[in-house]
Design a protein around this motif. Structure first.
Motif, PDB file in Angstrom:
ATOM      1  N   VAL A  69      24.737 -16.101 -25.667  1.00 12.40           N
ATOM      2  CA  VAL A  69      24.646 -15.035 -26.665  1.00 12.40           C
ATOM      3  C   VAL A  69      26.036 -14.805 -27.234  1.00 12.40           C
ATOM      4  O   VAL A  69      26.970 -14.438 -26.508  1.00 12.40           O
ATOM      5  CB  VAL A  69      24.104 -13.739 -26.046  1.00 12.40           C
ATOM      6  N   SER A  70      26.165 -15.032 -28.522  1.00 14.76           N
ATOM      7  CA  SER A  70      27.464 -14.873 -29.166  1.00 14.76           C
ATOM      8  C   SER A  70      27.614 -13.460 -29.736  1.00 14.76           C
ATOM      9  O   SER A  70      26.633 -12.842 -30.153  1.00 14.76           O
ATOM     10  CB  SER A  70      27.634 -15.896 -30.278  1.00 14.76           C
ATOM     11  N   SER A  71      28.837 -12.990 -29.734  1.00 13.82           N
ATOM     12  CA  SER A  71      29.088 -11.623 -30.229  1.00 13.82           C
ATOM     13  C   SER A  71      29.358 -11.618 -31.724  1.00 13.82           C
ATOM     14  O   SER A  71      29.521 -12.646 -32.359  1.00 13.82           O
ATOM     15  CB  SER A  71      30.267 -11.013 -29.480  1.00 13.82           C
TER      16      SER A  71
ATOM     17  N   GLY B 168      19.711 -10.707 -30.970  1.00 15.46           N
ATOM     18  CA  GLY B 168      18.603 -11.625 -31.204  1.00 15.46           C
ATOM     19  C   GLY B 168      17.667 -11.737 -30.014  1.00 15.46           C
ATOM     20  O   GLY B 168      17.808 -11.011 -29.014  1.00 15.46           O
TER      21      GLY B 168
ATOM     22  N   PRO C  43      25.975 -10.321 -25.214  1.00 17.17           N
ATOM     23  CA  PRO C  43      26.832 -11.410 -24.706  1.00 17.17           C
ATOM     24  C   PRO C  43      26.824 -11.508 -23.184  1.00 17.17           C
ATOM     25  O   PRO C  43      26.912 -12.612 -22.635  1.00 17.17           O
ATOM     26  CB  PRO C  43      28.218 -11.037 -25.243  1.00 17.17           C
TER      27      PRO C  43
ATOM     28  N   VAL D  11      22.110 -17.863 -29.384  1.00 20.06           N
ATOM     29  CA  VAL D  11      21.596 -16.812 -30.247  1.00 20.06           C
ATOM     30  C   VAL D  11      22.690 -15.760 -30.440  1.00 20.06           C
ATOM     31  O   VAL D  11      23.553 -15.581 -29.570  1.00 20.06           O
ATOM     32  CB  VAL D  11      20.320 -16.179 -29.640  1.00 20.06           C
ATOM     33  N   GLN D  12      22.655 -15.069 -31.567  1.00 18.95           N
ATOM     34  CA  GLN D  12      23.611 -14.003 -31.809  1.00 18.95           C
ATOM     35  C   GLN D  12      23.191 -12.735 -31.075  1.00 18.95           C
ATOM     36  O   GLN D  12      21.994 -12.530 -30.788  1.00 18.95           O
ATOM     37  CB  GLN D  12      23.719 -13.718 -33.302  1.00 18.95           C
ATOM     38  N   ALA D  13      24.159 -11.903 -30.787  1.00 16.02           N
ATOM     39  CA  ALA D  13      23.859 -10.626 -30.140  1.00 16.02           C
ATOM     40  C   ALA D  13      22.824  -9.859 -30.969  1.00 16.02           C
ATOM     41  O   ALA D  13      22.891  -9.840 -32.205  1.00 16.02           O
ATOM     42  CB  ALA D  13      25.132  -9.805 -30.000  1.00 16.02           C
TER      43      ALA D  13
ATOM     44  N   THR E 105      24.586 -13.965 -21.263  1.00 19.78           N
ATOM     45  CA  THR E 105      24.910 -15.386 -21.233  1.00 19.78           C
ATOM     46  C   THR E 105      24.956 -15.897 -19.799  1.00 19.78           C
ATOM     47  O   THR E 105      25.659 -15.343 -18.947  1.00 19.78           O
ATOM     48  CB  THR E 105      26.267 -15.648 -21.912  1.00 19.78           C
TER      49      THR E 105
END
Length: 119
Positions: free
Chosen positions: A117-119, A16, A87, A12-14, A90
């Motif tokens: 969690v992607s930034s 989210g 992030p 998921v993106q940061a 994670t």
């Protein structure tokens, strides 16, 4: 045979949200508490959140205000709602159940579910 089946992890993106669930089966003893721990690469496993049989909750300072924990006693299922993910959240998330019978306590762990969690 005790089983803790986790689901809901993913990428998921940061900012989210994700919802983890854990269904416990085969536990013959009284469940005191259910909860979630996490372990990031190179770090020790740490508590994220717990909920007792009476409904009392406890959260790591790093997730307070962003994560909530709930359970359905009849299903021996615990949920972790994670909002405003960062992030640094994670990690592999592990479901944990603490049970007791007479004076003995038992700890059970799930196999873990990856949250990224992607930034």
């Amino acid at each position: 045979q005790v089983q803790l089946v986790e689901s809901g992890g993913g990428l998921v993106q940061a900012g989210g949200s994700l919802r983890l669930s854990c269904a416990a089966s085969g536990i013959m003893f009284s469940i005191n508490a259910m909860g979630w721990y996490r372990q990031a690469p190179g770090k020790q496993r740490e508590l994220v959140a717990t909920i007792t049989s009476g409904g009392s909750t406890n959260f790591a300072d790093s997730v307070k205000g962003r994560f909530t924990i709930s359970k359905v006693n009849a299903k021996n299922t615990v949920y972790l709602q994670m909002n405003s993910l960062k992030p640094e959240d994670t990690a592999v998330y592990y479901c944990h159940v603490n049970a007791a019978w007479v004076s003995r306590k038992y700890d059970y762990w799930g196999q873990g579910t990856q949250v990224t969690v992607s930034s």
